[in-house]
Scaffold this motif. Sequence first.
Motif, short mmCIF file in Angstrom:
data_model
loop_
_atom_site.label_atom_id
_atom_site.label_comp_id
_atom_site.label_asym_id
_atom_site.label_seq_id
_atom_site.Cartn_x
_atom_site.Cartn_y
_atom_site.Cartn_z
N SER A 1 0.83 -1.21 0.00
CA SER A 1 0.00 0.00 0.00
C SER A 1 0.86 1.26 0.00
O SER A 1 0.57 2.22 -0.72
CB SER A 1 -0.93 0.00 1.22
N CYS A 2 1.93 1.24 0.79
CA CYS A 2 2.82 2.41 0.82
C CYS A 2 3.47 2.63 -0.55
O CYS A 2 3.56 3.77 -1.03
CB CYS A 2 3.90 2.21 1.89
N CYS A 3 3.93 1.55 -1.18
CA CYS A 3 4.56 1.68 -2.50
C CYS A 3 3.56 2.19 -3.53
O CYS A 3 3.88 3.07 -4.34
CB CYS A 3 5.12 0.33 -2.93
N ALA A 4 2.35 1.62 -3.51
CA ALA A 4 1.33 2.04 -4.47
C ALA A 4 0.92 3.49 -4.24
O ALA A 4 0.69 4.24 -5.20
CB ALA A 4 0.11 1.12 -4.36
N LEU A 5 0.83 3.91 -2.98
CA LEU A 5 0.50 5.31 -2.69
C LEU A 5 1.60 6.25 -3.16
O LEU A 5 1.32 7.36 -3.63
CB LEU A 5 0.26 5.48 -1.18
N ALA A 6 2.86 5.81 -3.03
CA ALA A 6 3.97 6.63 -3.52
C ALA A 6 3.85 6.85 -5.02
O ALA A 6 4.07 7.96 -5.52
CB ALA A 6 5.30 5.95 -3.18
N MET A 7 3.48 5.79 -5.75
CA MET A 7 3.30 5.92 -7.19
C MET A 7 2.06 6.75 -7.51
O MET A 7 2.06 7.57 -8.44
CB MET A 7 3.17 4.52 -7.81
N TYR A 8 1.01 6.57 -6.73
CA TYR A 8 -0.26 7.28 -6.97
C TYR A 8 -0.08 8.79 -6.87
O TYR A 8 -0.71 9.55 -7.61
CB TYR A 8 -1.31 6.80 -5.96
N MET A 9 0.79 9.23 -5.96
CA MET A 9 1.02 10.66 -5.81
C MET A 9 1.75 11.26 -7.01
O MET A 9 1.75 12.48 -7.18
CB MET A 9 1.85 10.93 -4.54
N LEU A 10 2.35 10.42 -7.85
CA LEU A 10 3.17 10.92 -8.96
C LEU A 10 2.52 10.76 -10.33
O LEU A 10 3.07 11.24 -11.32
CB LEU A 10 4.54 10.22 -8.95
N VAL A 11 1.38 10.07 -10.40
CA VAL A 11 0.70 9.98 -11.70
C VAL A 11 -0.01 11.31 -11.97
O VAL A 11 -0.34 12.04 -11.03
CB VAL A 11 -0.31 8.81 -11.72
N PRO A 12 -0.24 11.65 -13.23
CA PRO A 12 -0.90 12.92 -13.54
C PRO A 12 -2.28 13.03 -12.89
O PRO A 12 -2.94 12.02 -12.62
CB PRO A 12 -1.02 12.88 -15.07
N ASN A 13 -2.70 14.25 -12.61
CA ASN A 13 -4.00 14.49 -11.98
C ASN A 13 -5.17 14.36 -12.95
O ASN A 13 -6.31 14.17 -12.53
CB ASN A 13 -4.01 15.89 -11.34
#
Length: 328
Positions: free
Chosen positions: A227-239
């Motif tokens: 979950s932490c890794c996926a959230l890290a990626m989620y914060m960096l995908v375009p809005n």
Amino acid sequence: MNFLRACGRFFEQKIGLHRLGIALSIIIIAVAAVVLYRKLHNINISKVLTAMATVEYKDVAISALFVALGYFTLTFYDLFALRTIGRRDVPYRIAALAGFTSYSIGHNVGASVFTGGAVRYRIYSAWGLDAIEVAKICFIAGLTFWLGNITVLGFGFSYHPQAASDIDQLPLWLNRALGIAALVTLTGYIAWVWRTPRVIGRQNWQVRLPNGPSTLLQIVIGIVDLSCCALAMYMLVPNDPHMQFIDVAVIFITATLLGFASHSPGGLGVFDAAMLVALWEFDAEELLAGLLIFRLLYYLVPFMLALAVLGIREFKLHFFERRNASGG
């Protein structure tokens, strides 16, 4: 039954899991190379650099925080494994050192089973652990990783099969069936180990599997890490366009596993190709910018820290050995 046994013997003698694994890795890397070429041959590098520069510092900081939390969670893989094999004398700080450095280096160098195992052995051997005990730690830590993946992907594929179809191109019903099958298998495993002690292996290599409650703890550790890794990626995908976290999480974890299966360092090329294919809704330059920042935060920075920590540790060990040898 005899036919199946004959097929099994033929497979072991003529093909073998090692050769099959190499062939699978080559196929995955080759497919990823083709996909990357098709996706990136018209990419505008200046737009990628501009997109990286325009990512909000707040999003990068939050992503870095989730990366740090993810690596913090990884330290409990080793602590749990140490307690499982009965080595409670090894303190958390040593488990944290071994967990962080082995995963940081293994993620970047590739063949993490061997590279991570070598780093662990170097650290744990100073505490009296032999190669067999370190192998057991690697096995239990790997089991924690896979239990977490099966749980997250099982629920993800079952609840939102469209996200899985975006990356594996399979029908929705088949992905949902795969998710349900994974959860059924997981439930069966938990029931199998719940009360009766289960020991696997033979001769001088045997490991007792964690019981039911401990297995649930393993799953929690794995889920928090992923979950932490996926959230890290989620914060960096375009809005834009907006995408739900569950979609990005399923795609991210599946892409990570494909990269892991390829044995390429950091899943380089394979992970990126899978993300670019599955997240086709996003602007390619903006998505690539996010992937590059993620690689910097999750792979390069921890790798450099791990090398620095191990370098300082080796220097101290060498210094004290020379000092003791000289009688100082």
